[in-house]
Design an enzyme around this catalytic site. Structure first.
Site, PDB file in Angstrom:
ATOM      1  N   LYS A 120      -8.897   1.181  -1.649  1.00 40.60           N
ATOM      2  CA  LYS A 120      -9.411   1.701  -0.385  1.00 40.60           C
ATOM      3  C   LYS A 120      -8.536   2.858   0.069  1.00 40.60           C
ATOM      4  O   LYS A 120      -7.311   2.798  -0.043  1.00 40.60           O
ATOM      5  CB  LYS A 120      -9.427   0.618   0.700  1.00 40.60           C
ATOM      6  CG  LYS A 120      -9.986   1.126   2.054  1.00 40.60           C
ATOM      7  CD  LYS A 120     -10.132   0.006   3.071  1.00 40.60           C
ATOM      8  CE  LYS A 120      -8.832  -0.386   3.696  1.00 40.60           C
ATOM      9  NZ  LYS A 120      -9.004  -1.378   4.786  1.00 40.60           N
ATOM     10  N   LYS A 173       5.744  -0.166  14.003  1.00 43.81           N
ATOM     11  CA  LYS A 173       4.599  -0.515  14.857  1.00 43.81           C
ATOM     12  C   LYS A 173       4.509  -2.030  14.958  1.00 43.81           C
ATOM     13  O   LYS A 173       4.170  -2.702  13.986  1.00 43.81           O
ATOM     14  CB  LYS A 173       3.311   0.056  14.276  1.00 43.81           C
ATOM     15  CG  LYS A 173       2.057  -0.233  15.102  1.00 43.81           C
ATOM     16  CD  LYS A 173       0.871   0.538  14.513  1.00 43.81           C
ATOM     17  CE  LYS A 173      -0.384   0.349  15.357  1.00 43.81           C
ATOM     18  NZ  LYS A 173      -1.261  -0.686  14.855  1.00 43.81           N
ATOM     19  N   ARG A 231       0.825  -1.202   0.000  1.00 42.27           N
ATOM     20  CA  ARG A 231       0.000   0.000   0.000  1.00 42.27           C
ATOM     21  C   ARG A 231       0.864   1.260   0.000  1.00 42.27           C
ATOM     22  O   ARG A 231       2.008   1.256   0.447  1.00 42.27           O
ATOM     23  CB  ARG A 231      -0.949  -0.011   1.188  1.00 42.27           C
ATOM     24  CG  ARG A 231      -0.305  -0.128   2.530  1.00 42.27           C
ATOM     25  CD  ARG A 231      -1.363  -0.215   3.626  1.00 42.27           C
ATOM     26  NE  ARG A 231      -0.950  -1.055   4.735  1.00 42.27           N
ATOM     27  CZ  ARG A 231      -1.784  -1.778   5.470  1.00 42.27           C
ATOM     28  NH1 ARG A 231      -3.063  -1.770   5.186  1.00 42.27           N
ATOM     29  NH2 ARG A 231      -1.334  -2.516   6.450  1.00 42.27           N
ATOM     30  N   THR A 284     -10.083   5.893  15.390  1.00 43.46           N
ATOM     31  CA  THR A 284      -8.697   5.588  15.029  1.00 43.46           C
ATOM     32  C   THR A 284      -8.568   5.321  13.539  1.00 43.46           C
ATOM     33  O   THR A 284      -7.633   5.788  12.886  1.00 43.46           O
ATOM     34  CB  THR A 284      -8.198   4.354  15.806  1.00 43.46           C
ATOM     35  OG1 THR A 284      -8.277   4.627  17.197  1.00 43.46           O
ATOM     36  CG2 THR A 284      -6.754   4.018  15.445  1.00 43.46           C
ATOM     37  N   SER A 314      -0.646 -10.449  10.340  1.00 46.06           N
ATOM     38  CA  SER A 314      -1.602  -9.801   9.440  1.00 46.06           C
ATOM     39  C   SER A 314      -1.440  -8.285   9.481  1.00 46.06           C
ATOM     40  O   SER A 314      -1.457  -7.684  10.556  1.00 46.06           O
ATOM     41  CB  SER A 314      -3.028 -10.175   9.839  1.00 46.06           C
ATOM     42  OG  SER A 314      -3.975  -9.492   9.059  1.00 46.06           O
ATOM     43  N   VAL A 315      -1.304  -7.693   8.307  1.00 44.60           N
ATOM     44  CA  VAL A 315      -1.242  -6.236   8.209  1.00 44.60           C
ATOM     45  C   VAL A 315      -2.423  -5.664   7.428  1.00 44.60           C
ATOM     46  O   VAL A 315      -2.603  -4.449   7.385  1.00 44.60           O
ATOM     47  CB  VAL A 315       0.088  -5.762   7.570  1.00 44.60           C
ATOM     48  CG1 VAL A 315       1.271  -6.179   8.430  1.00 44.60           C
ATOM     49  CG2 VAL A 315       0.246  -6.288   6.152  1.00 44.60           C
ATOM     50  N   ARG A 335     -14.078  -6.927   7.345  1.00 41.59           N
ATOM     51  CA  ARG A 335     -13.167  -7.718   6.508  1.00 41.59           C
ATOM     52  C   ARG A 335     -11.921  -8.142   7.273  1.00 41.59           C
ATOM     53  O   ARG A 335     -11.372  -9.214   7.037  1.00 41.59           O
ATOM     54  CB  ARG A 335     -12.833  -6.997   5.212  1.00 41.59           C
ATOM     55  CG  ARG A 335     -11.785  -5.886   5.283  1.00 41.59           C
ATOM     56  CD  ARG A 335     -10.364  -6.443   5.057  1.00 41.59           C
ATOM     57  NE  ARG A 335      -9.419  -5.417   4.712  1.00 41.59           N
ATOM     58  CZ  ARG A 335      -8.379  -5.092   5.455  1.00 41.59           C
ATOM     59  NH1 ARG A 335      -8.166  -5.642   6.622  1.00 41.59           N
ATOM     60  NH2 ARG A 335      -7.532  -4.176   5.018  1.00 41.59           N
ATOM     61  N   THR A 390      -3.919  -4.149  19.187  1.00 47.63           N
ATOM     62  CA  THR A 390      -3.713  -2.843  19.805  1.00 47.63           C
ATOM     63  C   THR A 390      -3.407  -1.812  18.731  1.00 47.63           C
ATOM     64  O   THR A 390      -3.052  -2.161  17.608  1.00 47.63           O
ATOM     65  CB  THR A 390      -2.571  -2.893  20.832  1.00 47.63           C
ATOM     66  OG1 THR A 390      -1.367  -3.306  20.182  1.00 47.63           O
ATOM     67  CG2 THR A 390      -2.896  -3.873  21.946  1.00 47.63           C
ATOM     68  N   GLU A 450      -3.360   5.990   3.884  1.00 41.14           N
ATOM     69  CA  GLU A 450      -2.891   4.990   2.919  1.00 41.14           C
ATOM     70  C   GLU A 450      -3.899   4.788   1.796  1.00 41.14           C
ATOM     71  O   GLU A 450      -5.118   4.916   2.004  1.00 41.14           O
ATOM     72  CB  GLU A 450      -2.669   3.645   3.625  1.00 41.14           C
ATOM     73  CG  GLU A 450      -1.633   3.708   4.729  1.00 41.14           C
ATOM     74  CD  GLU A 450      -1.643   2.483   5.624  1.00 41.14           C
ATOM     75  OE1 GLU A 450      -0.552   2.106   6.115  1.00 41.14           O
ATOM     76  OE2 GLU A 450      -2.731   1.910   5.842  1.00 41.14           O
ATOM     77  N   ASP A 501       0.845  -2.838  11.701  1.00 37.30           N
ATOM     78  CA  ASP A 501       0.409  -2.576  10.332  1.00 37.30           C
ATOM     79  C   ASP A 501       1.087  -1.372   9.699  1.00 37.30           C
ATOM     80  O   ASP A 501       0.602  -0.831   8.708  1.00 37.30           O
ATOM     81  CB  ASP A 501      -1.116  -2.404  10.274  1.00 37.30           C
ATOM     82  CG  ASP A 501      -1.615  -1.280  11.193  1.00 37.30           C
ATOM     83  OD1 ASP A 501      -0.778  -0.555  11.765  1.00 37.30           O
ATOM     84  OD2 ASP A 501      -2.839  -1.130  11.321  1.00 37.30           O
TER      85      ASP A 501
END
Length: 342
Positions: A69, A231, A45, A84, A292-293, A112, A201, A56, A227
């Site tokens: 997106k 981070k 992304r 957030t 998972s990101v 999703r 988190t 993003e 993500d």
């Protein structure tokens, strides 16, 4: 005309179908698209980072339909009265480039993300998994709980968050839906008897909310909070305890937990497990880690699912988004038709 689903219609549609039914249906679309992973255009992304957060763009195409997106991530927003994460997305016909479907994706992204986690866990968690621990009780927590209930039958939950009110909020939302919640006194207490651990988190920092000694043999770890660069949530040692599975390796190397590891650290893209090209869980004692990101193909699946589900219903409206002059070469004619005569 472009079909449009706004926030109100998204919420009403989900409520009319039932959240778990929506999640189950979305898992089907995700599995369909992940199974044809190789047909999609894929890039990490496109991110714009500031001290406040990140904005993003997440594009992809299967050469029939293009999707993207727009999404932000601003961890300090709740303290200022904002979400957030907010998002919207679009599908377009690649044959003429016209947008065909536009939707809010703040709610849809939560759906999703949870559906993707549950899809992966159905392949990687132990078949006898019955208890899940959640570290983090923010906006994503309820969706995760309901997705794992819908896909894996998980009914026993333990939760830990630094904010006691968030844990009470979570319990108050999901216990009326038939799930049993234990509010833990610490992360260690939350994961003590867990078969699945979900970390979710939001802080944009290299945090360590879970350490290696807390991860027992046989656990499936659903790590969804890391993500963006810088981070992370997990102690790096955890990644060496088992096998790591990712969505799109080039993006996860930048943004996921594996940004802590050497460039040649081995991972498996999940679509390979889904298609049988690579093994997933191979033993009851194996630790499996889903780093998972979030990837654009999952958003594409979510948009496709909503587009098809709301077609012909009251939950979508047509909007006049694309100028359409009778003569495609005379765009100015549209303006001239409403200009004063001089």
């Amino acid at each position: 005309m472009t079909r449009f689903v706004d926030v109100g219609n998204m919420i009403r549609w989900v409520a009319s179908q039932g959240t778990e039914n929506v999640l189950a249906g979305m898992i089907g679309y995700l599995e369909n698209d992940f199974a044809r992973w190789e047909t999609f255009d894929k890039i990490p992304r496109i991110a714009s980072h500031t001290p406040f957060g990140v904005i993003e763009l997440m594009p992809t195409s299967d050469h029939e339909t293009y999707g993207f997106k727009y999404v932000n991530g601003h961890p300090s927003n709740p303290a200022r009265g904002f979400q957030t994460v907010t998002a919207f997305g679009m599908l377009a016909d690649v044959h003429n480039g016209y947008p065909t479907f536009l939707s809010e994706m703040t709610v849809l992204t939560a759906l999703r993300t949870a559906a993707t986690s549950a899809m992966v866990a159905r392949k990687l968690a132990r078949p006898d998994a019955r208890r899940m621990a959640l570290i983090g009780a923010g906006s994503q927590a309820e969706f995760q709980a309901l997705a794992f209930h819908a896909a894996l039958g998980i009914t026993e939950l333990s939760v830990w968050d630094t904010d006691p009110a968030a844990m009470e909020k979570f319990a108050g939302n999901v216990e009326p839906l038939g799930l049993h919640v234990t509010i833990a006194a610490s992360a260690a207490a939350a994961v003590q008897d867990a078969d699945i651990i979900t970390t979710c988190t939001a802080d944009k920092t290299k945090a360590t909310i879970l350490t290696a000694e807390l991860v027992k043999p046989g656990v499936h770890l659903n790590a969804i909070g890391g993500d963006c660069p810088g981070k992370t949530e997990l102690a790096a040692e955890i990644l060496t305890l088992g096998d790591v599975f990712v969505e799109y390796e080039p993006q996860t190397r930048i943004e996921g937990e594996i940004q802590q590891m050497p460039a040649d650290f081995p991972v498996t893209e999940f679509w390979q497990v889904l298609t049988g090209a690579r093994p997933g869980r191979t033993s009851p004692s194996q630790v499996t880690i889903f780093d998972s990101v979030g990837f654009a193909i999952a958003d594409f699946s979510g948009l496709r699912y909503v587009r098809d589900a709301v077609a012909g219903t009251e939950f979508a409206v047509d909007i006049d988004l694309v100028a359409n002059p009778e003569d495609p070469k005379n765009l100015f004619g549209l303006v001239a038709a409403f200009s004063p005569v001089h």
